[in-house]
Design a protein around this motif. Structure first.
Motif, mmCIF file in Angstrom:
data_model
loop_
_atom_site.group_PDB
_atom_site.id
_atom_site.type_symbol
_atom_site.label_atom_id
_atom_site.label_comp_id
_atom_site.label_asym_id
_atom_site.label_seq_id
_atom_site.Cartn_x
_atom_site.Cartn_y
_atom_site.Cartn_z
ATOM 1 N N ARG A 21 -62.790 -44.733 25.571
ATOM 2 C CA ARG A 21 -64.206 -45.138 25.523
ATOM 3 C C ARG A 21 -65.056 -44.230 26.423
ATOM 4 N N LYS A 22 -64.540 -43.886 27.591
ATOM 5 C CA LYS A 22 -65.263 -42.991 28.501
ATOM 6 C C LYS A 22 -65.437 -41.618 27.867
ATOM 7 N N PHE A 23 -64.399 -41.137 27.208
ATOM 8 C CA PHE A 23 -64.471 -39.851 26.515
ATOM 9 C C PHE A 23 -65.569 -39.869 25.454
ATOM 10 N N CYS A 24 -65.579 -40.911 24.637
ATOM 11 C CA CYS A 24 -66.577 -41.002 23.565
ATOM 12 C C CYS A 24 -67.993 -41.111 24.133
ATOM 13 N N ASP A 25 -68.171 -41.968 25.137
ATOM 14 C CA ASP A 25 -69.498 -42.142 25.740
ATOM 15 C C ASP A 25 -69.980 -40.844 26.381
ATOM 16 N N PHE A 26 -69.088 -40.161 27.089
ATOM 17 C CA PHE A 26 -69.458 -38.893 27.733
ATOM 18 C C PHE A 26 -69.876 -37.865 26.698
ATOM 19 N N THR A 27 -69.109 -37.774 25.622
ATOM 20 C CA THR A 27 -69.409 -36.797 24.578
ATOM 21 C C THR A 27 -70.802 -37.021 24.011
ATOM 22 N N LEU A 28 -71.115 -38.280 23.707
ATOM 23 C CA LEU A 28 -72.392 -38.575 23.075
ATOM 24 C C LEU A 28 -73.551 -38.517 24.063
ATOM 25 N N ALA A 29 -73.306 -38.917 25.298
ATOM 26 C CA ALA A 29 -74.360 -38.875 26.305
ATOM 27 C C ALA A 29 -74.806 -37.447 26.594
ATOM 28 N N ASN A 30 -73.892 -36.492 26.424
ATOM 29 C CA ASN A 30 -74.197 -35.094 26.725
ATOM 30 C C ASN A 30 -74.309 -34.236 25.466
ATOM 31 N N ALA A 31 -74.431 -34.902 24.324
ATOM 32 C CA ALA A 31 -74.465 -34.156 23.066
ATOM 33 C C ALA A 31 -75.640 -33.187 23.006
ATOM 34 N N GLY A 32 -76.762 -33.558 23.598
ATOM 35 C CA GLY A 32 -77.915 -32.670 23.599
ATOM 36 C C GLY A 32 -77.636 -31.360 24.302
ATOM 37 N N TYR A 33 -76.951 -31.441 25.422
ATOM 38 C CA TYR A 33 -76.595 -30.236 26.168
ATOM 39 C C TYR A 33 -75.589 -29.394 25.396
ATOM 40 N N PHE A 34 -74.600 -30.064 24.806
ATOM 41 C CA PHE A 34 -73.600 -29.329 24.038
ATOM 42 C C PHE A 34 -74.243 -28.642 22.834
ATOM 43 N N ARG A 35 -75.182 -29.315 22.200
ATOM 44 C CA ARG A 35 -75.870 -28.708 21.059
ATOM 45 C C ARG A 35 -76.686 -27.493 21.513
ATOM 46 N N TRP A 36 -77.315 -27.606 22.677
ATOM 47 C CA TRP A 36 -78.073 -26.481 23.210
ATOM 48 C C TRP A 36 -77.160 -25.285 23.434
ATOM 49 N N GLN A 37 -75.962 -25.539 23.965
ATOM 50 C CA GLN A 37 -74.997 -24.457 24.128
ATOM 51 C C GLN A 37 -74.735 -23.774 22.792
ATOM 52 N N TYR A 38 -74.524 -24.577 21.774
ATOM 53 C CA TYR A 38 -74.128 -24.049 20.470
ATOM 54 C C TYR A 38 -75.297 -23.342 19.781
ATOM 55 N N ASP A 39 -76.473 -23.982 19.782
ATOM 56 C CA ASP A 39 -77.610 -23.443 19.036
ATOM 57 C C ASP A 39 -78.332 -22.316 19.766
ATOM 58 N N SER A 40 -78.511 -22.468 21.069
ATOM 59 C CA SER A 40 -79.346 -21.532 21.810
ATOM 60 C C SER A 40 -78.565 -20.402 22.461
ATOM 61 N N LEU A 41 -77.389 -20.706 22.942
ATOM 62 C CA LEU A 41 -76.594 -19.673 23.608
ATOM 63 C C LEU A 41 -75.604 -19.012 22.659
ATOM 64 N N HIS A 42 -75.515 -19.568 21.455
ATOM 65 C CA HIS A 42 -74.596 -19.018 20.453
ATOM 66 C C HIS A 42 -73.166 -18.967 20.971
ATOM 67 N N ILE A 43 -72.805 -20.019 21.711
ATOM 68 C CA ILE A 43 -71.438 -20.132 22.207
ATOM 69 C C ILE A 43 -70.601 -20.781 21.104
ATOM 70 N N LEU A 44 -69.940 -19.966 20.330
ATOM 71 C CA LEU A 44 -69.256 -20.477 19.153
ATOM 72 C C LEU A 44 -68.044 -21.323 19.502
ATOM 73 N N ARG A 45 -67.559 -21.212 20.741
ATOM 74 C CA ARG A 45 -66.452 -22.048 21.179
ATOM 75 C C ARG A 45 -66.862 -22.855 22.407
ATOM 76 N N GLY A 46 -68.106 -23.250 22.467
ATOM 77 C CA GLY A 46 -68.585 -24.044 23.594
ATOM 78 C C GLY A 46 -68.043 -25.462 23.561
ATOM 79 N N SER A 47 -68.469 -26.266 24.523
ATOM 80 C CA SER A 47 -67.975 -27.633 24.631
ATOM 81 C C SER A 47 -68.260 -28.435 23.365
ATOM 82 N N TYR A 48 -67.229 -29.003 22.788
ATOM 83 C CA TYR A 48 -67.382 -29.901 21.632
ATOM 84 C C TYR A 48 -68.137 -29.220 20.483
ATOM 85 N N HIS A 49 -67.911 -27.912 20.325
ATOM 86 C CA HIS A 49 -68.681 -27.157 19.338
ATOM 87 C C HIS A 49 -68.479 -27.662 17.920
ATOM 88 N N ARG A 50 -67.351 -28.279 17.658
ATOM 89 C CA ARG A 50 -67.078 -28.733 16.293
ATOM 90 C C ARG A 50 -68.053 -29.832 15.852
#
Length: 326
Positions: A21-50
Motif C-alpha cells: 500500500r505504501k508503494f502504491c501511495d508513494f507512486t501515485l503521490a509523486n506521479a507528477g514529478y515522475f511524469r515531469w522526468q519523463y516528459d521534460s527531461l526525456h529520461i526514458l528510463r526514469g522513475s516509474y517511466h512505464r
C-alpha cells in the motif's frame, strides 16, 4: 508487489500488505514529478517511466496489478485515473490481430507473445471484478483460447515464445519463462473466472493439459530448464517458480489431484537450492525478447533477485506452504 500481497495473505502479517500500500501511495503521490522526468527531461528510463510510456502490456496490464488488488481500499482520484488509463490501453490501444488476439509490433509487426497472456489476463480478471463488467471475463477467455491456438505445439504441448502473423510461423524455441507466464495466467484465470462462464471448462482443459505437459519436462533436480526441451540449457529459477505455483495452486484448489503435488514439492526443493543463506534468489534469467535462434536463449545471463522471477518465487512459496499444511 503481487508476490508480497500473497505473502501477506499466507502469513497473516499485515506489514507486507502495508508495504505494498505504501508503494502504491508513494507512486501515485509523486506521479507528477515522475511524469515531469519523463516528459521534460526525456529520461526514458526514469522513475516509474512505464506508467507514462504505456506502449505495451509490460507497461500497463502487468504493473497495474497491485493497484487493482488494493483498489477497494484506494483513496483519491489518482488511483482511479491510473487504473482507467491502464484499462483504456489494454482494451483499446494495444495492438490486436483481426480476431482480437493481443499482439506487439516487435520484433515484427503483429507478433503474438506468450508473455502477454500474463500481462493481460490477470488484469482483465481484476477489472471484471472491480467494474462488474463481464466483457472483461469474455476477453480474458478469448486471449487464453487464442494464445493456445497460435502458440501451443501439438507435438510437445509446450508454448512457443511467439508467433509471427506476417510469416505465419512460430518463434524458434519453447522458452521457460514464456511458458511460466502462461502457467501463472491460467491459474489466475481459474481463480477468478466464474464457474458458470461458458469458457470456464475450456480454460480448465487447457490448464490441465498444460500441467501434464510440464511434468514431463521437469528435471531430476526439480527445476525446469531455460529452454524446456533442451536439458543441456541451464536450470532457470523464474519459470520453475511459475510452474510450481501453478501446480501447487491446482492441488490447493482441487483442479488437480494430489499426485501433482509431488512435482510441486520436488520443484520447490530445486528452487530452495537457488536461495542462499541471506535470502538472495539466484538463477533468474534476465529480460528476454523473442530471439532469432536457440543460441540466443542458451546464452542469456541470469541476475540475482531479478523481479522477473522474485515475485513468482514468493507466490510459489505461499502455494506450496498451503499444500504442505493440508
Amino acid at each position: 508487489m503481487l508476490g508480497l500481497l500473497a505473502v501477506a495473505r499466507a502469513s497473516g502479517d499485515r506489514k507486507y500488505h502495508d508495504f505494498v500500500r505504501k508503494f502504491c501511495d508513494f507512486t501515485l503521490a509523486n506521479a507528477g514529478y515522475f511524469r515531469w522526468q519523463y516528459d521534460s527531461l526525456h529520461i526514458l528510463r526514469g522513475s516509474y517511466h512505464r506508467l507514462f510510456r504505456r506502449s505495451m502490456l509490460d507497461d500497463t496490464g502487468g504493473p497495474a496489478l497491485p493497484f487493482l488488488e488494493l483498489y477497494d481500499e484506494a483513496s483519491g482520484n489518482n488511483w482511479r485515473e491510473l487504473v482507467s488509463a491502464m484499462a483504456e490501453f489494454v482494451s483499446i490501444k494495444q495492438d490486436r490481430l483481426p480476431d482480437g488476439t493481443l499482439c506487439r509490433p516487435e520484433p515484427e509487426a503483429m507478433t503474438v507473445w506468450a508473455d502477454d497472456m500474463f500481462m493481460s489476463v490477470p488484469f482483465m480478471l481484476r477489472m471484471a471484478k472491480i467494474t462488474g463488467d463481464s466483457t472483461w471475463y469474455d476477453d480474458a477467455v478469448r486471449q487464453i483460447i487464442n494464445f493456445a491456438r497460435y502458440l501451443r505445439d501439438p507435438q510437445t504441448g509446450l508454448f512457443y515464445h511467439g508467433w509471427f502473423s506476417g510469416a505465419n510461423k512460430n518463434a524458434c524455441v519453447f522458452w521457460g519463462r514464456a511458458n511460466g507466464w502462461v502457467a501463472w495466467a491460467l491459474s489466475e484465470a481459474l481463480l477468478s473466472l466464474p464457474d458458470r462462464h461458458p469458457g470456464h471448462e475450456k480454460v480448465l482443459e487447457i490448464y490441465r493439459d498444460f500441467m501434464k505437459t510440464l511434468i514431463r519436462f521437469q528435471d531430476s533436480s526439480g527445476m525446469w530448464h531455460q529452454v524446456l526441451d533442451h536439458p543441456e540449457s541451464y536450470p532457470e529459477t523464474s519459470c520453475s517458480a511459475m510452474f510450481v505455483l501453478a501446480l501447487a495452486r491446482g492441488v490447493n484448489q482441487g483442479w488437480l489431484n494430489r499426485d501433482f503435488g509431488t512435482a510441486a514439492e520436488k520443484g520447490w526443493a530445486g528452487i530452495r537450492a537457488k536461495i542462499d543463506s541471506t535470502g538472495v534468489v539466484h538463477g533468474i534469467c534476465r529480460g528476454t525478447g523473442i530471439g532469432p535462434d536457440l543460441n540466443y536463449y542458451m546464452k542469456r545471463p541470469t541476475f540475482d533477485n531479478d523481479p522477473r522471477g522474485l515475485g513468482a518465487v514468493l507466490v510459489a512459496a505461499t502455494e506450496v506452504s498451503a499444500f504442505s499444511q493440508k
